[in-house]
Design an enzyme around this catalytic site. Structure first.
Site, PDB file in Angstrom:
ATOM      1  N   HIS A   1     -39.110 -25.027 -76.001  1.00  0.00           N
ATOM      2  CA  HIS A   1     -38.773 -24.544 -77.338  1.00  0.00           C
ATOM      3  C   HIS A   1     -40.050 -24.303 -78.149  1.00  0.00           C
ATOM      4  O   HIS A   1     -41.111 -24.811 -77.810  1.00  0.00           O
ATOM      5  CB  HIS A   1     -37.979 -25.593 -78.130  1.00  0.00           C
ATOM      6  CG  HIS A   1     -36.786 -26.153 -77.445  1.00  0.00           C
ATOM      7  ND1 HIS A   1     -35.504 -25.783 -77.762  1.00  0.00           N
ATOM      8  CD2 HIS A   1     -36.672 -27.107 -76.484  1.00  0.00           C
ATOM      9  CE1 HIS A   1     -34.651 -26.476 -77.024  1.00  0.00           C
ATOM     10  NE2 HIS A   1     -35.343 -27.285 -76.241  1.00  0.00           N
ATOM     11  N   TYR A   2     -39.911 -23.561 -79.265  1.00  0.00           N
ATOM     12  CA  TYR A   2     -40.902 -23.669 -80.332  1.00  0.00           C
ATOM     13  C   TYR A   2     -40.193 -24.199 -81.572  1.00  0.00           C
ATOM     14  O   TYR A   2     -38.969 -24.055 -81.722  1.00  0.00           O
ATOM     15  CB  TYR A   2     -41.643 -22.366 -80.615  1.00  0.00           C
ATOM     16  CG  TYR A   2     -40.832 -21.171 -81.073  1.00  0.00           C
ATOM     17  CD1 TYR A   2     -39.933 -21.242 -82.124  1.00  0.00           C
ATOM     18  CD2 TYR A   2     -41.027 -19.922 -80.472  1.00  0.00           C
ATOM     19  CE1 TYR A   2     -39.221 -20.141 -82.561  1.00  0.00           C
ATOM     20  CE2 TYR A   2     -40.320 -18.804 -80.897  1.00  0.00           C
ATOM     21  CZ  TYR A   2     -39.422 -18.922 -81.941  1.00  0.00           C
ATOM     22  OH  TYR A   2     -38.723 -17.826 -82.365  1.00  0.00           O
ATOM     23  N   THR A   3     -40.953 -24.814 -82.477  1.00  0.00           N
ATOM     24  CA  THR A   3     -40.338 -25.475 -83.626  1.00  0.00           C
ATOM     25  C   THR A   3     -40.071 -24.552 -84.802  1.00  0.00           C
ATOM     26  O   THR A   3     -39.220 -24.840 -85.636  1.00  0.00           O
ATOM     27  CB  THR A   3     -41.235 -26.630 -84.127  1.00  0.00           C
ATOM     28  OG1 THR A   3     -42.467 -26.083 -84.613  1.00  0.00           O
ATOM     29  CG2 THR A   3     -41.506 -27.629 -83.016  1.00  0.00           C
TER      30      THR A   3
ATOM     31  N   HIS B   1     -35.206 -21.903 -74.456  1.00  0.00           N
ATOM     32  CA  HIS B   1     -33.992 -22.074 -75.243  1.00  0.00           C
ATOM     33  C   HIS B   1     -33.209 -20.763 -75.306  1.00  0.00           C
ATOM     34  O   HIS B   1     -31.971 -20.753 -75.305  1.00  0.00           O
ATOM     35  CB  HIS B   1     -34.358 -22.553 -76.649  1.00  0.00           C
ATOM     36  CG  HIS B   1     -33.243 -23.259 -77.349  1.00  0.00           C
ATOM     37  ND1 HIS B   1     -33.390 -23.811 -78.600  1.00  0.00           N
ATOM     38  CD2 HIS B   1     -31.966 -23.509 -76.988  1.00  0.00           C
ATOM     39  CE1 HIS B   1     -32.244 -24.363 -78.971  1.00  0.00           C
ATOM     40  NE2 HIS B   1     -31.366 -24.187 -78.018  1.00  0.00           N
TER      41      HIS B   1
ATOM     42  N   GLU C   1     -40.718 -29.430 -77.247  1.00  0.00           N
ATOM     43  CA  GLU C   1     -40.920 -28.596 -78.440  1.00  0.00           C
ATOM     44  C   GLU C   1     -42.422 -28.362 -78.621  1.00  0.00           C
ATOM     45  O   GLU C   1     -43.219 -29.290 -78.506  1.00  0.00           O
ATOM     46  CB  GLU C   1     -40.373 -29.283 -79.688  1.00  0.00           C
ATOM     47  CG  GLU C   1     -38.867 -29.313 -79.793  1.00  0.00           C
ATOM     48  CD  GLU C   1     -38.307 -28.063 -80.446  1.00  0.00           C
ATOM     49  OE1 GLU C   1     -39.088 -27.110 -80.671  1.00  0.00           O
ATOM     50  OE2 GLU C   1     -37.088 -28.045 -80.723  1.00  0.00           O
TER      51      GLU C   1
ATOM     52  N   ASP D   1     -36.449 -18.843 -79.061  1.00  0.00           N
ATOM     53  CA  ASP D   1     -37.618 -19.596 -78.615  1.00  0.00           C
ATOM     54  C   ASP D   1     -37.590 -19.848 -77.098  1.00  0.00           C
ATOM     55  O   ASP D   1     -36.508 -19.959 -76.522  1.00  0.00           O
ATOM     56  CB  ASP D   1     -37.740 -20.923 -79.366  1.00  0.00           C
ATOM     57  CG  ASP D   1     -36.465 -21.753 -79.352  1.00  0.00           C
ATOM     58  OD1 ASP D   1     -35.380 -21.192 -79.589  1.00  0.00           O
ATOM     59  OD2 ASP D   1     -36.555 -22.968 -79.105  1.00  0.00           O
TER      60      ASP D   1
END
Length: 333
Positions: free
Chosen positions: A97-99, A213, A166, A223
């Site tokens: 993921h990225y946040t 994701h 993440e 993401d």
């Protein structure tokens, strides 16, 4: 995935503060509870002993060399010499993921109780004795709330069977030219590579089960975006990537005639995506195709169906399912 969660979290915190304020009031004295009468027959039944017999056989006494192989726990030891075939790893998928937030906002959101993850890679990871440091927010044995509504390779609700990583990254911003995504740093990629390599090795995670994701929630999530270096990770032994020669073979074949939409949908499902072979190029199919392109063809991820996309897909099916499976999919109408 965090922005909405931050909003929900702020509301929850307000409720918690309100509850805490109410809890600060002086409690009212409770009324004395009357003593309950005890039925003698019922009490005797509750305290009756069941029979426990003497040992029928002498215990095995482990030798010193055998004892060194035992795991020591609190008050007992564990012998790991026997193995059952009727079990498998709970962890089967690794989700990246990225946040979409900075370090502090990411930490604040992930420390709450509405969204969670196992590992967090900061914008600039720390280092100790020459090695990068990752933040672990949950034990790998725990279920963390990072995947949400999700599906991959026939399984739904991937929080139960996955580890989530993440990465602090601002995600994208909307411009007049469309979405502009943020790249990842060299130190972040190096840390994710080391961490992911360790995870997939320990849990024997299949290359096709290292996903973003966006792969497990097409259209709902974007993401880790088109700048995540999937090919670089695959070269390090993490995740899947097609063979260039196989892509070239299918590209030449599909330049003359594209697979039908139903064949495309079956191939996407065979690889792992949640899609029905309806034969219609509907919005759901376009969303899945765009997610596939963002992972495997990041130079164009608008959901357009063309020979290059089809060639990459069937090259992946051929490599990670089987050439026979790819041929079978193309023979079906």
């Amino acid at each position: 995935m965090i922005k909405q969660s931050v909003i929900r979290l702020s509301g929850i915190l307000a409720v918690v503060a309100l509850i805490a304020g109410c809890a600060g009031n002086k409690p009212r004295p409770e009324a004395a509870q009357p003593a309950a009468a005890v039925n003698a027959t019922a009490a005797k039944a509750l305290t009756s002993d069941v029979p426990v017999v003497q040992d029928r056989h002498a215990s095995k006494i482990y030798s010193a060399s055998e004892g060194r192989q035992l795991e020591r726990r609190n008050g007992y030891r564990v012998d790991h010499s026997l193995h059952t075939q009727g079990a498998n790893e709970r962890i089967q998928t690794l989700v990246i993921h990225y946040t979409a937030e900075n370090d502090q906002r990411s930490i604040d959101a992930l420390k709450g109780n509405t969204v969670g993850v196992h590992y967090l890679v900061l914008e600039q990871p720390g280092r100790y004795q020459g090695q990068p440091v990752v933040m672990q927010l949950a034990d790998e044995s725990k279920r963390a709330w990072h995947a949400g509504r999700s599906s991959w390779d026939g399984k739904k609700g991937l929080n139960d069977t996955s580890i989530g990583i993440e990465i602090v990254n601002m995600g994208f911003k909307q411009t007049r030219d469309g979405m502009v995504f943020s790249p990842f740093s060299m130190s972040q990629v190096a840390l994710v590579t080391a961490l992911a390599k360790d995870i997939v090795t320990r849990y024997h995670i299949d290359p096709t089960h290292v996903v973003g994701h966006s792969d497990i929630a097409p259209g709902r999530k974007l993401d880790p975006g088109p700048f995540f270096p999937w090919q670089r990770l695959a070269q390090a032994g993490i995740g899947a990537w097609p063979e260039a020669s196989t892509v070239a073979y299918y590209r030449q074949r599909f330049n003359a005639r594209l697979p039908t939409v139903a064949q495309l949908q079956r191939a996407l499902a065979s690889y792992g995506y949640d899609i029905t072979a309806s034969g219609d190029f509907d919005q759901s199919t376009k969303r899945v195709l765009a997610s596939f392109q963002m992972h495997f063809r990041p130079t164009r991820y608008d959901g357009t169906y063309d020979a290059e996309t089809a060639a990459i897909l069937f090259a992946l099916v051929s490599k990670y399912r089987s050439p026979r499976q790819a041929a079978l999919l193309l023979s079906q109408h």
